[in-house]
Design a protein around this motif. Structure first.
Motif, PDB file in Angstrom:
ATOM      1  N   LEU A 160       0.498  -1.205  -0.140  1.00  8.42           N
ATOM      2  CA  LEU A 160      -0.194   0.396  -0.217  1.00  8.42           C
ATOM      3  C   LEU A 160       0.676   1.504   0.206  1.00  8.42           C
ATOM      4  O   LEU A 160       0.364   1.687   0.822  1.00  8.42           O
ATOM      5  CB  LEU A 160      -0.580   0.258   1.456  1.00  8.42           C
ATOM      6  CG  LEU A 160      -1.545  -1.671   1.757  1.00  8.42           C
ATOM      7  CD1 LEU A 160      -2.075  -1.208   3.021  1.00  8.42           C
ATOM      8  CD2 LEU A 160      -2.849  -1.337   0.626  1.00  8.42           C
ATOM      9  N   LEU A 161       2.131   1.188  -0.376  1.00  9.61           N
ATOM     10  CA  LEU A 161       3.173   2.073  -0.757  1.00  9.61           C
ATOM     11  C   LEU A 161       2.320   3.451  -1.227  1.00  9.61           C
ATOM     12  O   LEU A 161       2.933   4.646  -0.598  1.00  9.61           O
ATOM     13  CB  LEU A 161       4.201   2.054  -1.413  1.00  9.61           C
ATOM     14  CG  LEU A 161       5.300   3.324  -1.158  1.00  9.61           C
ATOM     15  CD1 LEU A 161       6.255   3.053  -0.509  1.00  9.61           C
ATOM     16  CD2 LEU A 161       6.372   2.627  -2.579  1.00  9.61           C
ATOM     17  N   PRO A 162       1.676   3.570  -2.041  1.00  7.90           N
ATOM     18  CA  PRO A 162       1.396   4.796  -2.154  1.00  7.90           C
ATOM     19  C   PRO A 162       0.143   6.013  -1.799  1.00  7.90           C
ATOM     20  O   PRO A 162       0.143   6.805  -0.812  1.00  7.90           O
ATOM     21  CB  PRO A 162       0.788   4.719  -3.637  1.00  7.90           C
ATOM     22  CG  PRO A 162       1.090   3.941  -4.563  1.00  7.90           C
ATOM     23  CD  PRO A 162       1.696   2.587  -3.640  1.00  7.90           C
ATOM     24  N   TYR A 163      -0.928   4.775  -1.057  1.00  8.46           N
ATOM     25  CA  TYR A 163      -1.736   5.029  -0.436  1.00  8.46           C
ATOM     26  C   TYR A 163      -0.921   5.672   1.252  1.00  8.46           C
ATOM     27  O   TYR A 163      -1.214   6.619   1.635  1.00  8.46           O
ATOM     28  CB  TYR A 163      -2.851   3.714   0.121  1.00  8.46           C
ATOM     29  CG  TYR A 163      -3.619   4.167   1.399  1.00  8.46           C
ATOM     30  CD1 TYR A 163      -4.505   5.278   1.449  1.00  8.46           C
ATOM     31  CD2 TYR A 163      -3.890   3.241   2.125  1.00  8.46           C
ATOM     32  CE1 TYR A 163      -5.469   5.119   1.703  1.00  8.46           C
ATOM     33  CE2 TYR A 163      -4.006   3.456   3.250  1.00  8.46           C
ATOM     34  CZ  TYR A 163      -5.468   4.440   2.963  1.00  8.46           C
ATOM     35  OH  TYR A 163      -6.471   4.283   4.252  1.00  8.46           O
ATOM     36  N   ALA A 164       0.335   4.939   1.864  1.00  6.00           N
ATOM     37  CA  ALA A 164       0.571   5.056   3.128  1.00  6.00           C
ATOM     38  C   ALA A 164       1.458   5.995   3.066  1.00  6.00           C
ATOM     39  O   ALA A 164       1.521   7.300   4.122  1.00  6.00           O
ATOM     40  CB  ALA A 164       1.448   3.741   3.182  1.00  6.00           C
ATOM     41  N   LEU A 165       2.474   6.218   1.696  1.00  7.09           N
ATOM     42  CA  LEU A 165       3.111   7.744   1.670  1.00  7.09           C
ATOM     43  C   LEU A 165       1.917   8.859   2.262  1.00  7.09           C
ATOM     44  O   LEU A 165       2.552  10.204   3.005  1.00  7.09           O
ATOM     45  CB  LEU A 165       3.742   8.250   0.555  1.00  7.09           C
ATOM     46  CG  LEU A 165       4.991   6.735  -0.008  1.00  7.09           C
ATOM     47  CD1 LEU A 165       5.350   6.814  -1.058  1.00  7.09           C
ATOM     48  CD2 LEU A 165       5.702   7.376   1.827  1.00  7.09           C
ATOM     49  N   SER A 166       0.840   9.222   1.134  1.00  7.99           N
ATOM     50  CA  SER A 166      -0.029  10.204   1.068  1.00  7.99           C
ATOM     51  C   SER A 166      -0.564  10.537   2.330  1.00  7.99           C
ATOM     52  O   SER A 166      -1.227  11.196   3.265  1.00  7.99           O
ATOM     53  CB  SER A 166      -1.172   9.937   0.301  1.00  7.99           C
ATOM     54  OG  SER A 166      -2.560   8.779   0.702  1.00  7.99           O
ATOM     55  N   LYS A 167      -1.145   9.194   2.812  1.00  2.00           N
ATOM     56  CA  LYS A 167      -1.282   9.486   4.466  1.00  2.00           C
ATOM     57  C   LYS A 167      -0.075  10.235   6.057  1.00  2.00           C
ATOM     58  O   LYS A 167      -0.697   9.974   6.363  1.00  2.00           O
ATOM     59  CB  LYS A 167      -2.080   8.461   5.083  1.00  2.00           C
ATOM     60  CG  LYS A 167      -4.211   7.680   4.171  1.00  2.00           C
ATOM     61  CD  LYS A 167      -4.213   8.725   4.459  1.00  2.00           C
ATOM     62  CE  LYS A 167      -6.324   8.471   3.683  1.00  2.00           C
ATOM     63  NZ  LYS A 167      -6.682   9.472   4.343  1.00  2.00           N
ATOM     64  N   SER A 168       0.420   9.110   4.996  1.00  3.91           N
ATOM     65  CA  SER A 168       1.291   9.697   6.328  1.00  3.91           C
ATOM     66  C   SER A 168       1.524  11.431   5.882  1.00  3.91           C
ATOM     67  O   SER A 168       2.324  12.470   6.669  1.00  3.91           O
ATOM     68  CB  SER A 168       2.898   9.329   5.830  1.00  3.91           C
ATOM     69  OG  SER A 168       3.348   7.692   6.434  1.00  3.91           O
ATOM     70  N   SER A 169       1.391  11.705   5.120  1.00  5.78           N
ATOM     71  CA  SER A 169       2.058  13.583   4.786  1.00  5.78           C
ATOM     72  C   SER A 169       0.857  14.386   5.098  1.00  5.78           C
ATOM     73  O   SER A 169       0.441  14.918   6.250  1.00  5.78           O
ATOM     74  CB  SER A 169       1.856  14.193   3.346  1.00  5.78           C
ATOM     75  OG  SER A 169       2.879  13.273   2.268  1.00  5.78           O
ATOM     76  N   VAL A 170      -0.005  13.513   5.381  1.00  2.54           N
ATOM     77  CA  VAL A 170      -1.386  14.213   5.973  1.00  2.54           C
ATOM     78  C   VAL A 170      -1.380  14.576   7.591  1.00  2.54           C
ATOM     79  O   VAL A 170      -1.450  15.359   8.376  1.00  2.54           O
ATOM     80  CB  VAL A 170      -2.702  13.991   5.965  1.00  2.54           C
ATOM     81  CG1 VAL A 170      -4.173  13.784   7.181  1.00  2.54           C
ATOM     82  CG2 VAL A 170      -3.403  13.983   4.645  1.00  2.54           C
ATOM     83  N   ILE A 171      -0.750  13.229   8.066  1.00  2.00           N
ATOM     84  CA  ILE A 171      -0.622  13.131   9.060  1.00  2.00           C
ATOM     85  C   ILE A 171       1.093  14.669  10.371  1.00  2.00           C
ATOM     86  O   ILE A 171       0.097  14.809  10.736  1.00  2.00           O
ATOM     87  CB  ILE A 171       0.286  11.645   9.822  1.00  2.00           C
ATOM     88  CG1 ILE A 171      -1.067  11.128  10.049  1.00  2.00           C
ATOM     89  CG2 ILE A 171       0.510  11.373  11.722  1.00  2.00           C
ATOM     90  CD1 ILE A 171      -0.777  10.035   9.863  1.00  2.00           C
ATOM     91  N   ASP A 172       2.020  14.304   8.697  1.00  2.00           N
ATOM     92  CA  ASP A 172       3.019  15.494   9.085  1.00  2.00           C
ATOM     93  C   ASP A 172       1.805  16.746   8.923  1.00  2.00           C
ATOM     94  O   ASP A 172       2.653  18.052   9.733  1.00  2.00           O
ATOM     95  CB  ASP A 172       3.699  15.209   7.894  1.00  2.00           C
ATOM     96  CG  ASP A 172       4.735  14.060   7.969  1.00  2.00           C
ATOM     97  OD1 ASP A 172       4.800  13.298   9.165  1.00  2.00           O
ATOM     98  OD2 ASP A 172       5.363  13.906   7.284  1.00  2.00           O
ATOM     99  N   LEU A 173       1.366  16.808   8.254  1.00  2.00           N
ATOM    100  CA  LEU A 173       0.473  18.220   8.307  1.00  2.00           C
ATOM    101  C   LEU A 173      -0.167  18.918   9.636  1.00  2.00           C
ATOM    102  O   LEU A 173      -0.279  19.816   9.878  1.00  2.00           O
ATOM    103  CB  LEU A 173      -0.690  18.505   7.504  1.00  2.00           C
ATOM    104  CG  LEU A 173      -1.849  19.594   6.379  1.00  2.00           C
ATOM    105  CD1 LEU A 173      -0.693  20.708   6.204  1.00  2.00           C
ATOM    106  CD2 LEU A 173      -2.039  19.401   5.915  1.00  2.00           C
ATOM    107  N   ALA A 174      -1.322  17.545  10.082  1.00  2.00           N
ATOM    108  CA  ALA A 174      -1.413  17.924  11.296  1.00  2.00           C
ATOM    109  C   ALA A 174      -0.511  18.329  12.376  1.00  2.00           C
ATOM    110  O   ALA A 174      -0.097  19.259  12.797  1.00  2.00           O
ATOM    111  CB  ALA A 174      -2.238  16.935  11.708  1.00  2.00           C
ATOM    112  N   GLN A 175       0.644  17.730  12.578  1.00  2.00           N
ATOM    113  CA  GLN A 175       1.713  18.359  13.383  1.00  2.00           C
ATOM    114  C   GLN A 175       2.434  20.048  13.705  1.00  2.00           C
ATOM    115  O   GLN A 175       2.549  20.114  14.360  1.00  2.00           O
ATOM    116  CB  GLN A 175       2.708  17.088  13.140  1.00  2.00           C
ATOM    117  CG  GLN A 175       1.692  15.886  14.562  1.00  2.00           C
ATOM    118  CD  GLN A 175       3.324  14.165  13.451  1.00  2.00           C
ATOM    119  OE1 GLN A 175       4.554  14.722  12.658  1.00  2.00           O
ATOM    120  NE2 GLN A 175       3.307  13.430  14.024  1.00  2.00           N
ATOM    121  N   LEU A 176       2.556  19.740  12.098  1.00  2.00           N
ATOM    122  CA  LEU A 176       2.561  21.593  11.426  1.00  2.00           C
ATOM    123  C   LEU A 176       1.938  22.441  11.361  1.00  2.00           C
ATOM    124  O   LEU A 176       1.988  23.493  12.368  1.00  2.00           O
ATOM    125  CB  LEU A 176       3.060  21.521   9.894  1.00  2.00           C
ATOM    126  CG  LEU A 176       4.558  20.136   9.855  1.00  2.00           C
ATOM    127  CD1 LEU A 176       4.617  20.095   8.367  1.00  2.00           C
ATOM    128  CD2 LEU A 176       5.628  21.360  10.442  1.00  2.00           C
TER     129      LEU A 176
END
Length: 225
Positions: A140-156
């Motif tokens: 699920l690499l493309p999916y997981a990468l995009s969701k990782s960026s969402v989590i990073d966005l929340a933290q930022l």
């Protein structure tokens, strides 16, 4: 005073349950629907918007602001799912997932943050994914990468000192017990999956005054899946 909540993905399998639950709690609900999609729900005021298009999102919020003075919260459920590993994913697969998951969350949350920062702050609830948090999603690499960026966005967002009383959090469900998932995995133990009603209750908690003291949560809603 009624609090206004903006919801993306409000007409989906999870979104419709979240809308019903938040409506019962007395929130005024505002949502987006795809252009040309004829959808009516008496529990939510829907506006047409292409969430992956910057100008469309901007125009959508202009329309919402002409009708509402502020938003207290945003629940960003819109997104998509895709398979693929490092061995067989193409550039197009990565970009598709980023547009469906990260870009929709980014463009929408940016408008929400700007508006909230001009008023009294607010809450933003993003949607993550278990493979982005726990790993193990090699297929699920493309999916997981995009969701990782969402989590990073929340933290930022949470770490941005320019923002005034804006709190971002992320719900991270495992497999959600929806009709399409049951159809796609008929031999699975559905009792292990997380129910949409349970997700809705946890979203309501993150929007509630009880969660005032919570900072930067990643709420793992896995059940036994």
């Amino acid at each position: 005073m009624t609090k206004n909540i903006f919801i993306t993905g409000a007409t989906g399998n999870l979104g419709s349950i979240v809308v019903d639950h938040l409506h019962q709690l007395g929130y005024q609900l505002i949502g987006s629907t795809r252009p040309g999609k004829s959808t009516k729900n008496d529990h939510i005021d829907l506006f047409e918007c292409d969430l992956s298009d910057e100008e469309s999102v901007h125009q959508c919020f202009d329309q919402i602001k002409s009708k509402y003075d502020s938003i207290y919260g945003a629940v960003l459920l819109a997104g998509g799912f895709g398979m693929g590993s490092i061995l067989d994913s193409a550039k197009e697969d990565i970009l598709k997932m980023y547009h469906l998951n990260f870009m929709t969350a980014y463009l929408t949350s940016r408008e929400c943050v700007r508006w909230m920062n001009e008023t009294n702050g607010g809450r933003i609830v993003f949607t993550g994914a278990k493979p982005a948090v726990e790993g193990g999603g090699s297929a699920l690499l493309p999916y997981a990468l995009s969701k990782s960026s969402v989590i990073d966005l929340a933290q930022l967002i949470n770490s941005d000192k320019q923002l005034k009383n804006i709190q971002a959090s992320v719900i991270v469900p495992s497999i959600i017990d929806t009709p399409p998932n049951r159809q796609g995995m008929p031999d699975a133990n559905f009792d292990d999956w997380v129910k949409p009603e349970e997700i809705a209750k946890n979203i309501a908690y993150l929007l509630s005054d009880t969660a005032n003291v919570v900072r930067g949560p990643i709420l793992k809603l896995y059940n036994n899946a």
